[in-house]
Scaffold this motif. Structure first.
Motif, PDB file in Angstrom:
ATOM      1  N   GLY A  96     -75.455  68.098 -68.491  1.00 18.06           N
ATOM      2  CA  GLY A  96     -75.182  66.907 -69.288  1.00 18.06           C
ATOM      3  C   GLY A  96     -75.613  65.611 -68.641  1.00 18.06           C
ATOM      4  O   GLY A  96     -75.486  64.546 -69.258  1.00 18.06           O
ATOM      5  N   GLN A 126     -81.272  71.675 -76.419  1.00 12.42           N
ATOM      6  CA  GLN A 126     -79.931  71.602 -76.989  1.00 12.42           C
ATOM      7  C   GLN A 126     -79.803  70.325 -77.820  1.00 12.42           C
ATOM      8  O   GLN A 126     -79.765  69.216 -77.263  1.00 12.42           O
ATOM      9  CB  GLN A 126     -78.880  71.589 -75.879  1.00 12.42           C
ATOM     10  N   ILE A 128     -77.917  67.427 -79.548  1.00  9.75           N
ATOM     11  CA  ILE A 128     -76.592  66.888 -79.236  1.00  9.75           C
ATOM     12  C   ILE A 128     -76.088  65.927 -80.306  1.00  9.75           C
ATOM     13  O   ILE A 128     -74.972  66.064 -80.804  1.00  9.75           O
ATOM     14  CB  ILE A 128     -76.603  66.193 -77.858  1.00  9.75           C
ATOM     15  N   VAL A 273     -71.154  69.075 -74.391  1.00  5.01           N
ATOM     16  CA  VAL A 273     -71.964  68.698 -75.559  1.00  5.01           C
ATOM     17  C   VAL A 273     -71.084  68.000 -76.587  1.00  5.01           C
ATOM     18  O   VAL A 273     -71.459  66.957 -77.146  1.00  5.01           O
ATOM     19  CB  VAL A 273     -72.631  69.941 -76.189  1.00  5.01           C
ATOM     20  N   ASN A 277     -71.418  64.119 -77.847  1.00  4.74           N
ATOM     21  CA  ASN A 277     -71.589  63.882 -79.281  1.00  4.74           C
ATOM     22  C   ASN A 277     -70.528  62.915 -79.805  1.00  4.74           C
ATOM     23  O   ASN A 277     -70.836  61.970 -80.549  1.00  4.74           O
ATOM     24  CB  ASN A 277     -71.520  65.212 -80.030  1.00  4.74           C
ATOM     25  N   PRO A 309     -73.226  68.559 -83.332  1.00  2.00           N
ATOM     26  CA  PRO A 309     -74.493  69.130 -82.854  1.00  2.00           C
ATOM     27  C   PRO A 309     -75.069  70.194 -83.782  1.00  2.00           C
ATOM     28  O   PRO A 309     -76.299  70.296 -83.930  1.00  2.00           O
ATOM     29  CB  PRO A 309     -74.107  69.722 -81.492  1.00  2.00           C
TER      30      PRO A 309
END
Length: 335
Positions: A96, A126, A128, A273, A277, A309
């Motif tokens: 992250g 990924q 986010i 995540v 977010n 996400p």
């Protein structure tokens, strides 16, 4: 097959052990999210300074500093149509602390445009948070003969017209190809190295039209250098209320937007995540940020930003399904 008491007991222990491990993992993840972040976050901007992606990154970094008191350091890593910056991001530790500001070209189009990219966008990225969806605006020179989309089409029925773009495979290029397919006009694509030289030649009359992003075109529209004929949104924009949509101009099904979003390497713990977010959504919906984006020409009616996400990932899949056949039909390729 005979099932013994020992078999049942063994299975029970296996189930209990699995449940324990899952609970421990969840608790550990929750702990990580609760402590996150403990150091500055590196935000890779896979584009040069001064463009729309860079501007969005600065808005996000400042918003998170103000709202969440997070330290976010934006770093420009241009090159390869965004592939260089994305490659650095996806090779980073999935903790992250290394993220990237993505937009449609690198998150959606590049996998169909380039023969090779150094990562698998589906497996290595990924999604986010969705930051904004920015429509395009069809513009012509203010000193030229075209006062409406109908004027432009009428001219195109008689002779070839030229459309500028900020480069092969950009949404400006692909939008021109989509409109060419819908109208059946004889149109010649003229790619430039960025929006600035494309605008210069448009204003000077060297090319006929340009599907530019609203933030790029807005200063020239307000300065009387170019004329806006239609926007590729589903509704009229607050920043360009007098400009019709493509549907209102007679060409439905021509909605399109540049998607901006925050992404990272695959494997970031789900609680982290989720925390990023949550904080991004909160920061980007503040009144000060909304005012900044409106000043940039980003129109943000309800439903065009935010979300979790999973919804952002679903949007990216929808956009890839939309643009993949357009790239193929255009024949655009970058080695």
């Amino acid at each position: 097959m005979t099932v013994t008491i020992n078999d049942i007991d063994r299975r029970r222990r296996t189930v209990l052990r699995s449940a324990f491990l899952l609970a421990a993992s969840a608790a550990a993840g929750a702990g990580v999210a609760q402590d996150f972040p403990v150091k500055p976050i590196r935000l890779i901007v896979p584009a040069p300074p001064g463009g729309g992606t860079d501007a969005m990154a600065r808005v996000l970094a400042n918003a998170l500093a103000e709202s969440a008191r997070w330290s976010v350091v934006a770093e420009n890593r241009p090159g390869g149509g965004g592939n260089i910056g994305f490659d650095q991001t996806f090779r980073a530790a999935p903790d992250g602390y290394t993220l990237a500001l993505g937009e449609s070209s690198n998150m959606i189009v590049n996998e169909f445009l380039y023969h090779r990219i150094p990562y698998d966008i589906e497996k290595d990225m990924q999604p986010i948070a969705l930051l904004a969806k920015v429509p395009l605006v069809l513009i012509v020179s203010a000193s030229g003969p075209y006062g409406s989309v109908a004027d432009l089409v009428a001219a195109g029925r008689k002779t070839r017209i030229t459309f500028a773009s900020s480069g092969n495979g950009t949404l400006a290029h692909l939008m021109g190809e989509r409109w060419k397919g819908q109208t059946g006009l004889d149109m010649l694509h003229v790619p430039y190295r960025g929006a600035a030289p494309a605008l210069t030649d448009l204003i000077g009359g060297q090319v006929d039209m340009f599907f530019a992003s609203v933030p790029v075109a807005l200063p020239m529209i307000r300065g009387g250098k170019v004329r806006a004929l239609a926007v590729t949104a589903s509704h009229r924009l607050g920043t360009l209320k007098e400009v019709p949509t493509m549907a209102q101009a007679g060409y439905p099904g021509m909605e399109a937007s540049v998607v901006f979003g925050l992404v990272g390497p695959a494997g970031i713990p789900a609680p982290v995540v989720s925390e990023i977010n949550t904080q991004v959504n909160k920061a980007m919906q503040g009144p000060a940020v909304t005012g900044q984006l409106l000043a940039m020409g980003v129109d943000r009616p309800p439903g065009t930003w935010g979300g979790d996400p999973a919804s952002f990932a679903a949007l990216l899949r929808e956009e890839r399904a939309l643009w993949a056949p357009v790239v193929k039909a255009s024949g655009a390729q970058v080695d």
